[in-house]
Structure formats: C-alpha cells, structure tokens
Write an enzyme that holds these catalytic residues in place. Structure first.
Site, PDB file in Angstrom:
ATOM      1  N   GLU A 149      56.478  61.017  14.435  1.00  0.00           N
ATOM      2  CA  GLU A 149      56.235  62.141  13.510  1.00  0.00           C
ATOM      3  C   GLU A 149      57.256  62.149  12.384  1.00  0.00           C
ATOM      4  O   GLU A 149      56.940  62.529  11.253  1.00  0.00           O
ATOM      5  CB  GLU A 149      56.229  63.473  14.286  1.00  0.00           C
ATOM      6  CG  GLU A 149      54.943  63.608  15.098  1.00  0.00           C
ATOM      7  CD  GLU A 149      55.080  64.408  16.382  1.00  0.00           C
ATOM      8  OE1 GLU A 149      56.082  65.128  16.564  1.00  0.00           O
ATOM      9  OE2 GLU A 149      54.171  64.292  17.235  1.00  0.00           O
ATOM     10  N   GLU A 166      56.125  55.063  22.640  1.00  0.00           N
ATOM     11  CA  GLU A 166      55.151  56.136  22.435  1.00  0.00           C
ATOM     12  C   GLU A 166      54.000  55.620  21.576  1.00  0.00           C
ATOM     13  O   GLU A 166      54.109  55.594  20.350  1.00  0.00           O
ATOM     14  CB  GLU A 166      55.814  57.321  21.729  1.00  0.00           C
ATOM     15  CG  GLU A 166      56.965  57.923  22.503  1.00  0.00           C
ATOM     16  CD  GLU A 166      57.159  59.390  22.169  1.00  0.00           C
ATOM     17  OE1 GLU A 166      57.049  60.205  23.082  1.00  0.00           O
ATOM     18  OE2 GLU A 166      57.385  59.714  20.990  1.00  0.00           O
ATOM     19  N   GLY A 207      50.080  63.833  21.777  1.00  0.00           N
ATOM     20  CA  GLY A 207      49.437  65.119  21.516  1.00  0.00           C
ATOM     21  C   GLY A 207      47.917  65.060  21.504  1.00  0.00           C
ATOM     22  O   GLY A 207      47.260  65.994  21.060  1.00  0.00           O
ATOM     23  N   ASN A 224      60.721  67.066  24.530  1.00  0.00           N
ATOM     24  CA  ASN A 224      60.789  67.116  23.072  1.00  0.00           C
ATOM     25  C   ASN A 224      59.953  68.309  22.625  1.00  0.00           C
ATOM     26  O   ASN A 224      58.733  68.244  22.632  1.00  0.00           O
ATOM     27  CB  ASN A 224      60.233  65.796  22.495  1.00  0.00           C
ATOM     28  CG  ASN A 224      60.148  65.819  20.984  1.00  0.00           C
ATOM     29  OD1 ASN A 224      60.711  66.705  20.333  1.00  0.00           O
ATOM     30  ND2 ASN A 224      59.453  64.835  20.413  1.00  0.00           N
ATOM     31  N   SER A 239      51.201  62.342  25.872  1.00  0.00           N
ATOM     32  CA  SER A 239      50.355  63.111  26.778  1.00  0.00           C
ATOM     33  C   SER A 239      50.731  62.966  28.258  1.00  0.00           C
ATOM     34  O   SER A 239      49.860  62.869  29.123  1.00  0.00           O
ATOM     35  CB  SER A 239      48.874  62.762  26.559  1.00  0.00           C
ATOM     36  OG  SER A 239      48.502  63.039  25.216  1.00  0.00           O
ATOM     37  N   LYS A 294      59.729  69.590  19.735  1.00  0.00           N
ATOM     38  CA  LYS A 294      59.231  69.491  18.348  1.00  0.00           C
ATOM     39  C   LYS A 294      59.488  70.812  17.617  1.00  0.00           C
ATOM     40  O   LYS A 294      60.497  71.459  17.875  1.00  0.00           O
ATOM     41  CB  LYS A 294      57.764  69.073  18.353  1.00  0.00           C
ATOM     42  CG  LYS A 294      57.535  67.837  19.228  1.00  0.00           C
ATOM     43  CD  LYS A 294      56.193  67.240  19.077  1.00  0.00           C
ATOM     44  CE  LYS A 294      56.094  65.999  19.955  1.00  0.00           C
ATOM     45  NZ  LYS A 294      54.841  65.289  19.804  1.00  0.00           N
ATOM     46  N   HIS A 319      61.188  58.979  15.899  1.00  0.00           N
ATOM     47  CA  HIS A 319      59.923  59.504  16.429  1.00  0.00           C
ATOM     48  C   HIS A 319      58.820  59.270  15.397  1.00  0.00           C
ATOM     49  O   HIS A 319      59.044  59.397  14.191  1.00  0.00           O
ATOM     50  CB  HIS A 319      60.060  60.993  16.755  1.00  0.00           C
ATOM     51  CG  HIS A 319      58.901  61.510  17.547  1.00  0.00           C
ATOM     52  ND1 HIS A 319      57.685  61.783  16.970  1.00  0.00           N
ATOM     53  CD2 HIS A 319      58.769  61.754  18.868  1.00  0.00           C
ATOM     54  CE1 HIS A 319      56.848  62.195  17.916  1.00  0.00           C
ATOM     55  NE2 HIS A 319      57.480  62.183  19.078  1.00  0.00           N
TER      56      HIS A 319
END
Ligand code: PGA
Length: 252
Positions: free
Chosen positions: A98, A165, A171, A9, A210, A11, A96
């Site tokens: 985000e 996730e 991240g 991904n 991560s 992003k 996701h």
C-alpha cells in the site's frame, strides 16, 4: 529453530482510545503465550499510548507502519527513526504494497528506509509480493527476486523479517493456496541464501494476505512459513488473539 512471529498491521484504523481499549483487553488474553513473538503496528498517533500499555508485556513489541529515511529536518509530514524509538517502537514495517502503490515508495526508497531504520537499531518487517497480473503472467519469482535485490542492497540480514504478501490476497478475502504460499516462501529463502548464505535459514518469512483464525493453522504448517502479517483480522481483539494462540486452539 525459527520462533513464530505474528504481527498486527492496523493500517489507517483505530483512534488512540480504540487502540488503548484493544490493547488493555489483548495483553491479558495473550499473557501465557511464550512461543510467539507478537508485534502490534498501530498508526503513528497511537504509538505512544500503545507503548505504555504493552510495556509490561514481555511477549509484545511495538512497530510503526512506515518511517522516513532522513534523520531529521524540513520534511513536512514525515516521521524520523528517533521519533519511533522515542515512542517505544522496536520494529517498523517497510515496503508494504500500500505504501508502494499510494505513496510511490520505490525499491530505492524502500532500501534507504531500511538502511536508516537499521542505523537506529529498529528491526524491520520488509514486505514484498507480486500483483495479480504479475502472477498470471508468470513473473512472481522475478518480482520477488528484484524486490529483494533492490530493497536489501548493501544491508546485512540481522534485524530483518521478510513478509511475503501477494498483493491480490491483501484485504480481498482471497488467500494464497498453501502450495502457492510455500512455493513463494521457499523461493524467497533460496534467494536470500544466494545472497547471505546459511544465515538465510534463520530468517523469518511471514505470510500476509487475508490471514484469519480459520486459515492460520494450515498456513503455519507450511515448512517455510514462520508467521503472519495480519491486516483486517487484527482489528478485532478476539480474532487476533485467536490467531496468536493458534497452537493452543489446535490442541482443543
Ligand atoms: P489483510 O492485510 O490481512 O487485511 O489481507 C494484510 C496486510 O496488508 O498486511
């Protein structure tokens, strides 16, 4: 029984040129890998260019990072399912954290997006996961349960891959412990089994947060972890190739 699935991904990273040079290097690097489904999710602007490079590689598929739930029309800035299939996508990431956090994608929106994607034959990487506060207050399973109930409401299991996730691991360099990962994955599978019965045994559940070339092996040793959704470590071609080839490296 469940084929390993590893997705990149990217992003909001990489121009068209950067995507092309990554993939021109990556395709030959993973040429011999037959036991892993590899998926790359570049930004929308690079999808078409990416598609022409991976076209000849039977083991790599293309994913978008999002979709809109309408077929077409006056929705400025949105991308439709037909545009994605036309650009060469066979997958789309939906839900996701985000997107949920910065673009207000609610469970209801996620559900509509999955329905639309499936109607057009797109496979879906459906993301779920708890925040740090939710974990610390013992709400992890409740959050996962309701995200599954709402997100997959009235949706058959075919064409769906689930990505667990934990938001606090995305991240941040903090990975869930193997016990936390396996525990959440087992719970997700049980939850899916309560809705879909035995077919839940076939569904692939990815871990995301991560993932690196150093921790992929131990994560993949967890019984219910069937693959990974990789952000930061997928931006570097050698690091991502090392993740995809974790089995070969294990033998070294
Ligand atoms: P990360 O991102 O690997 O950079 O933690 C994972 C993801 O958000 O999919």
């Amino acid at each position: 029984m469940r084929k390993v699935f590893i997705a990149a991904n990217w992003k909001m990273n990489k121009t068209i040129g950067e995507a092309q040079s990554f993939l021109s290097e990556f395709v030959p690097l993973v040429h011999g890998v037959r036991d892993v489904d590899i998926v790359i999710a570049p930004p929308f602007t690079s999808l078409h260019a990416a598609s022409s490079i991976i076209k000849g590689a039977a083991n790599i598929q293309l994913s978008a990072q999002d979709i809109f739930y309408k077929d077409e029309g006056a929705y400025t800035g949105a991308i439709s399912p037909v545009m994605l299939t036309d650009a060469g996508c066979t997958f789309v990431i939906i839900g996701h954290s985000e997107r949920r956090q910065y673009f207000s994608d609610t469970d209801e929106v996620v559900n509509k997006k999955i329905k639309t994607a499936r109607r057009y034959g797109l496979n879906v990487i459906f993301c779920i996961g708890e925040s740090l506060k939710e974990r610390e207050t013992g709400k992890t399973k409740d959050v996962l349960s309701s995200e599954i109930d709402e997100g997959l409401k009235d949706i058959p299991l075919e064409g769906i891959v689930v990505a667990y996730e934990p938001i606090w691991a995305i991240g941040t360099g903090k990975t869930a412990t193997l016990e936390q990962a396996q525990d959440a994955h087992r719970y997700i599978r049980e939850k899916l089994a309560s809705i879909y019965g035995n077919r839940a045994r076939e569904i692939r559940i990815l871990y995301g947060g991560s993932v690196t070339p150093d921790n992929i092996n131990s994560l993949m040793n967890c019984k219910d972890v069937d693959g990974a959704l990789v952000g930061g470590s997928s931006l570097d071609v050698n690091r991502f190739a090392d993740i995809v080839k974790y089995r070969e490296r294990q033998k070294d």
